[in-house]
Design an enzyme around this catalytic site. Structure first.
Site, PDB file in Angstrom:
ATOM      1  N   HIS A  54      40.451  38.555  38.457  1.00  0.00           N
ATOM      2  CA  HIS A  54      41.179  39.746  38.932  1.00  0.00           C
ATOM      3  C   HIS A  54      41.708  39.534  40.355  1.00  0.00           C
ATOM      4  O   HIS A  54      41.737  40.464  41.166  1.00  0.00           O
ATOM      5  CB  HIS A  54      40.294  40.988  38.876  1.00  0.00           C
ATOM      6  CG  HIS A  54      39.843  41.349  37.493  1.00  0.00           C
ATOM      7  ND1 HIS A  54      40.641  42.049  36.613  1.00  0.00           N
ATOM      8  CD2 HIS A  54      38.684  41.090  36.840  1.00  0.00           C
ATOM      9  CE1 HIS A  54      39.980  42.211  35.468  1.00  0.00           C
ATOM     10  NE2 HIS A  54      38.799  41.632  35.572  1.00  0.00           N
ATOM     11  N   ASN A 126      39.089  47.803  31.933  1.00  0.00           N
ATOM     12  CA  ASN A 126      40.313  47.070  31.623  1.00  0.00           C
ATOM     13  C   ASN A 126      41.297  47.979  30.907  1.00  0.00           C
ATOM     14  O   ASN A 126      41.002  49.145  30.628  1.00  0.00           O
ATOM     15  CB  ASN A 126      39.999  45.849  30.745  1.00  0.00           C
ATOM     16  CG  ASN A 126      39.287  44.742  31.499  1.00  0.00           C
ATOM     17  OD1 ASN A 126      39.627  44.436  32.633  1.00  0.00           O
ATOM     18  ND2 ASN A 126      38.291  44.141  30.873  1.00  0.00           N
ATOM     19  N   TYR A 336      28.913  42.125  40.314  1.00  0.00           N
ATOM     20  CA  TYR A 336      30.041  42.634  41.085  1.00  0.00           C
ATOM     21  C   TYR A 336      29.662  42.880  42.532  1.00  0.00           C
ATOM     22  O   TYR A 336      30.359  42.453  43.459  1.00  0.00           O
ATOM     23  CB  TYR A 336      30.607  43.898  40.435  1.00  0.00           C
ATOM     24  CG  TYR A 336      31.630  43.604  39.381  1.00  0.00           C
ATOM     25  CD1 TYR A 336      31.303  42.813  38.279  1.00  0.00           C
ATOM     26  CD2 TYR A 336      32.925  44.090  39.468  1.00  0.00           C
ATOM     27  CE1 TYR A 336      32.248  42.516  37.304  1.00  0.00           C
ATOM     28  CE2 TYR A 336      33.869  43.791  38.497  1.00  0.00           C
ATOM     29  CZ  TYR A 336      33.528  43.009  37.419  1.00  0.00           C
ATOM     30  OH  TYR A 336      34.465  42.713  36.473  1.00  0.00           O
TER      31      TYR A 336
END
Length: 481
Positions: A54, A126, A336
């Site tokens: 990303h 997404n 993350y």
């Protein structure tokens, strides 16, 4: 307008910002030119590590307006009727580096940060309701196939299709990727999904499993591979131009926000695993429930500060929203936040774009770039428990326990899973023209890979539907004749 005076980063005024300090007009530059050294040193440090995935993204600020009452499912203040919450959205491609072209066939990230009165809630999904994998152990391997080959330094269709053909759970996502929706015309013209199964819980301690949906109100619009290639030949920044330009002109994109809700114990009754990221929940069984509208209406003032440094993590939840046994979600809860600590620093959540709008109190100490000092709520409280008046826990926001559990083991994630039924259902929903484009896009992606990989992949498509396999073979024949 009075012009502001140029200064160093320490605030000292600068007399000459045009010329280096030298020993005479033809002499060497002097080390005492601290202004020159400051400029060069800062330039050397202007880049931070790009996101591993990303990396290429586009973002804007807006609001979430709750127009329907879902309070029976959740106590989260962000979802109470009539609530308006400021938020940030970042859209992205998955595989490309930060300089990649926008109009390439790829899954699009759909990351949202809601600045609620009880802390930040991040939903990191997404533009597809499913993903390629159901077990996080294979995620680093999958991402390697999307990046550059270590020898050629080129993207490798062989690696990509080798992995997919050995991972039938990917077929559902690959079918979406190769369909029309694999190349949206702009961020505003695609849906968003939380993708994972999350949970909601209410004031009575009842838990519900939930899927989040963001339905574009601009309508779906897509490009073919050829149309996308033509646009890339003209601009590599088409998404940024569309999103930024639209908002600047007052054309604010909107999405209808909906949820699917499953009673907690239904998860033990479904024929499919409701925590499997490669599966959708049938809308006939769990219909969409209206929540509200998300609107993007403000561009960032500085892209780097507010979009490149934005950090989204599924670990950011608030009272009334929880997790699930979704294996991929469980891994992302760690990975993350860990990626942001590496990329942005220990105190990444204190950066203005990531900082909550509500009061913050915690006992994290020191570390690189601690510019906020102590946030424990009391001067002498730097540990907990304490009698110094520092912040204390609040049992009233305790989440109810999960009632679904199992023995800890390394379960084979392919046992008992039919990875063909949902791609088959999606294939059957398409009309003839949509299927023709699906076959053509798949063939264009797979042409030239090793014969053993090609045969393995086509065997999977035959098991989805003989027409699916034949359609790809026919398209391949046309490409190679």
């Amino acid at each position: 307008m009075t012009q502001k005076r140029l200064t160093t980063t320490a605030g000292a005024p600068i007399a000459d910002n045009q010329n280096a300090l030298t020993a005479g007009a033809r002499g060497p530059v002097l080390m005492q030119d601290y202004q020159l050294i400051e400029k060069l040193a800062h330039q050397n440090r202007e880049r931070i590590p790009e996101r591993v995935v990303h990396a290429k993204g586009w973002g804007a600020f807006g609001t979430l307006k709750v127009t329907h009452d879902i309070s029976k499912y959740t106590r989260a203040k962000v979802f109470q009727p009539g609530t308006e919450t400021p938020m940030l959205a970042r859209f992205s491609t998955v595989a490309g580096e930060s300089g990649a072209a926008d109009h390439e066939r790829d899954v699009r990230g759909f990351a949202l940060k809601f600045y609620t009165e009880e802390g930040n809630w991040d939903l990191v999904g997404n533009n597809t309701p499913v993903f390629f994998l159901r077990d996080p152990y294979k995620f680093p391997d999958f991402i390697h196939t999307q990046k550059r080959h270590p020898r050629s330094n080129l993207r490798s269709p062989n690696a990509m299709w080798d992995f997919w053909s050995l991972s039938p759970e990917a077929l559902h996502q690959v079918t979406i990727l190769m369909s029309d929706r694999g190349l949206p015309q702009s961020p505003a013209q695609m849906n968003g999904y939380g993708s994972h199964t999350y949970s909601l819980w209410n004031d009575d301690g009842e838990r519900f499993w939930v899927k989040f949906h963001f339905k574009t109100l601009q309508g779906h619009a897509h490009y073919t591979n050829e149309e996308g290639a033509n646009i890339v030949g003209q601009t590599r920044e088409g998404y940024q131009e569309a999103l930024y330009g639209g908002i600047e002109s007052g054309d604010f994109p909107k999405w209808r926000v909906c949820i699917q809700v499953m009673p907690e114990m239904d998860a033990e009754k479904t024929s499919y695993n409701p925590f499997d990221l490669t599966k959708v929940w049938p809308h006939a069984d769990y219909p969409l429930i209206e929540v509200g509208v998300m609107e993007l209406n403000r561009n960032p003032e500085n892209y780097f500060a507010e979009i490149e440094q934005s950090a989204f993590s599924p670990s950011n939840i608030v009272p009334g929203i929880g997790f699930s046994p979704d294996k991929m979600l469980q891994a992302r809860i760690f990975s993350y936040a860990d990626a942001h600590r590496y990329r942005l620093g220990t105190h990444y959540e204190a950066l203005p774009v990531n900082a909550p709008k509500c009061p913050v109190h915690h006992y994290h100490k020191d570390g690189s770039m601690n510019f906020m000092g102590q946030q424990t709520g009391a001067r002498d409280a730097y540990y907990e428990p304490n009698t110094m008046g520092g912040a204390v826990e609040d049992p009233s926001v305790a989440e109810p326990p999960l009632r679904i559990s199992g023995d800890a083991d390394r379960y084979n994630h392919r046992d008992g899973n039919d990875d063909y039924v949902q791609p088959r259902a999606l294939h059957n929903l398409m009309n003839d023209a949509e299927r023709a484009r699906l076959y053509q896009n798949t063939a264009a992606s797979i042409v030239g890979v090793d014969a053993i990989i090609l045969d393995r992949a086509l065997d999977h498509y035959d098991q989805i539907s003989p027409a699916y396999g034949k359609g790809i073979r026919d398209a391949l024949s046309k490409l190679t004749s």
